[in-house]
Design a protein around this motif. Structure first.
Motif, mmCIF file in Angstrom:
data_model
loop_
_atom_site.group_PDB
_atom_site.id
_atom_site.type_symbol
_atom_site.label_atom_id
_atom_site.label_comp_id
_atom_site.label_asym_id
_atom_site.label_seq_id
_atom_site.Cartn_x
_atom_site.Cartn_y
_atom_site.Cartn_z
ATOM 1 N N ARG A 33 4.471 5.862 9.951
ATOM 2 C CA ARG A 33 4.392 7.278 9.574
ATOM 3 C C ARG A 33 5.508 7.640 8.600
ATOM 4 O O ARG A 33 5.290 8.339 7.625
ATOM 5 C CB ARG A 33 4.473 8.168 10.809
ATOM 6 C CG ARG A 33 3.122 8.599 11.331
ATOM 7 C CD ARG A 33 3.274 9.712 12.350
ATOM 8 N NE ARG A 33 3.930 9.262 13.580
ATOM 9 C CZ ARG A 33 3.289 8.731 14.607
ATOM 10 N NH1 ARG A 33 1.994 8.596 14.568
ATOM 11 N NH2 ARG A 33 3.941 8.343 15.674
ATOM 12 N N GLN A 36 4.931 5.388 5.140
ATOM 13 C CA GLN A 36 3.621 5.305 4.482
ATOM 14 C C GLN A 36 3.602 5.997 3.126
ATOM 15 O O GLN A 36 3.068 5.462 2.161
ATOM 16 C CB GLN A 36 2.551 5.898 5.395
ATOM 17 C CG GLN A 36 1.150 5.725 4.860
ATOM 18 C CD GLN A 36 0.107 6.167 5.877
ATOM 19 O OE1 GLN A 36 0.429 6.733 6.910
ATOM 20 N NE2 GLN A 36 -1.138 5.894 5.573
ATOM 21 N N ARG A 37 4.181 7.163 3.026
ATOM 22 C CA ARG A 37 4.175 7.911 1.758
ATOM 23 C C ARG A 37 4.910 7.134 0.664
ATOM 24 O O ARG A 37 4.432 7.024 -0.460
ATOM 25 C CB ARG A 37 4.793 9.283 1.955
ATOM 26 C CG ARG A 37 4.889 10.057 0.658
ATOM 27 C CD ARG A 37 5.391 11.455 0.869
ATOM 28 N NE ARG A 37 4.230 12.313 0.725
ATOM 29 C CZ ARG A 37 4.064 13.449 1.329
ATOM 30 N NH1 ARG A 37 4.989 13.893 2.145
ATOM 31 N NH2 ARG A 37 2.996 14.176 1.114
ATOM 32 N N TYR A 40 2.803 4.130 -0.352
ATOM 33 C CA TYR A 40 1.669 4.560 -1.179
ATOM 34 C C TYR A 40 2.124 4.849 -2.608
ATOM 35 O O TYR A 40 1.466 4.460 -3.565
ATOM 36 C CB TYR A 40 0.993 5.796 -0.575
ATOM 37 C CG TYR A 40 -0.047 6.373 -1.509
ATOM 38 C CD1 TYR A 40 -1.304 5.781 -1.614
ATOM 39 C CD2 TYR A 40 0.237 7.468 -2.312
ATOM 40 C CE1 TYR A 40 -2.259 6.285 -2.485
ATOM 41 C CE2 TYR A 40 -0.703 7.974 -3.182
ATOM 42 C CZ TYR A 40 -1.947 7.381 -3.272
ATOM 43 O OH TYR A 40 -2.881 7.870 -4.145
ATOM 44 N N ARG A 41 3.234 5.538 -2.739
ATOM 45 C CA ARG A 41 3.751 5.870 -4.070
ATOM 46 C C ARG A 41 4.031 4.594 -4.874
ATOM 47 O O ARG A 41 3.644 4.483 -6.032
ATOM 48 C CB ARG A 41 5.019 6.711 -3.921
ATOM 49 C CG ARG A 41 5.517 7.329 -5.180
ATOM 50 C CD ARG A 41 6.726 8.243 -4.963
ATOM 51 N NE ARG A 41 7.478 7.934 -3.765
ATOM 52 C CZ ARG A 41 7.731 8.804 -2.797
ATOM 53 N NH1 ARG A 41 7.311 10.029 -2.880
ATOM 54 N NH2 ARG A 41 8.432 8.441 -1.745
ATOM 55 N N ARG A 54 -4.394 3.205 -1.870
ATOM 56 C CA ARG A 54 -4.607 3.435 -0.436
ATOM 57 C C ARG A 54 -4.944 2.129 0.277
ATOM 58 O O ARG A 54 -4.414 1.842 1.351
ATOM 59 C CB ARG A 54 -5.710 4.464 -0.213
ATOM 60 C CG ARG A 54 -5.242 5.896 -0.326
ATOM 61 C CD ARG A 54 -6.283 6.882 0.156
ATOM 62 N NE ARG A 54 -7.356 7.093 -0.795
ATOM 63 C CZ ARG A 54 -7.297 7.899 -1.850
ATOM 64 N NH1 ARG A 54 -6.198 8.562 -2.085
ATOM 65 N NH2 ARG A 54 -8.316 8.035 -2.651
ATOM 66 N N THR A 57 -1.857 -0.045 0.488
ATOM 67 C CA THR A 57 -0.935 0.467 1.501
ATOM 68 C C THR A 57 -1.416 0.082 2.899
ATOM 69 O O THR A 57 -0.625 -0.374 3.735
ATOM 70 C CB THR A 57 -0.810 2.002 1.394
ATOM 71 O OG1 THR A 57 -0.365 2.335 0.075
ATOM 72 C CG2 THR A 57 0.161 2.553 2.410
#
Length: 185
Positions: A33, A36-37, A40-41, A54, A57
């Motif tokens: 959590r 993850q961001r 992804y970036r 996506r 990731t």
């Protein structure tokens, strides 16, 4: 019971907890959590496509979950995760290139029928060695920087520059000859 706190440690029943131990206690779900961001970036910057990023990731998170003990043991788990992401991206690119090359070799373009036909860019590219072709495609077709291509191909930036320069000279010669022949109709 006295507890001493180090720079990156938290007290745990009379002894200190290292960052890796804290990560193990935190669990994979919290790590995923939290990271993850950022993953992804980075994935989006690597592949330039939201859907592919996506998937990349998710694949990376699946690999991290599968080898969670290694992640926990790593000195810098987020850097470890970025490394897994980058290597997964490179492996998928190599697989796609292999598939592309296998298909292009299995179904060669028909030979030119007459002198009015010019040699296409794809047939000229097919004459380059696979590694040089990959560099040219990544650098000029995918419009990636020299640094990015070097990282993808696991070589130095000077190797990318020299290989691309030689390959472009070869393509110019090949396409230049095709241009000369196309005007002799």
């Amino acid at each position: 019971m006295s507890t001493s706190r180090g720079r990156d440690s938290t007290p745990v029943s009379g002894r200190t907890r290292t960052p890796a131990q804290g990560l193990a206690a935190q669990g994979f779900e919290e790590f995923a959590r939290a990271g993850q961001r950022g993953l992804y970036r980075t994935a989006y910057l690597l592949c330039g496509d939201a859907e592919t990023a996506r998937g990349l990731t998710q694949t990376t998170l699946a690999k991290l979950f599968q080898h969670w003990r290694r992640v926990v043991a790593a000195e810098h788990p987020h850097a470890y995760a970025r490394t897994v992401l980058t290597r997964t991206y490179l492996a998928e690119r190599r697989r796609r290139l292999r598939d592309l090359l296998a298909h292009s070799r299995a179904d060669p373009a028909p030979p030119p029928v007459g002198p009015e036909l010019t040699v296409t860019l794809l047939s000229a590219l097919s004459e380059l060695p696979p590694r040089a072709r990959a560099m040219v495609v990544l650098r000029y077709w995918e419009d990636l920087s020299v640094e990015t291509v070097a990282q993808l191909m696991r070589c130095s930036e000077s190797t990318v520059k020299s290989q691309c320069s030689r390959s472009l000279a070869r393509l110019r010669t090949r396409l230049g000859d095709a241009h000369l022949y196309s005007h002799q109709a």
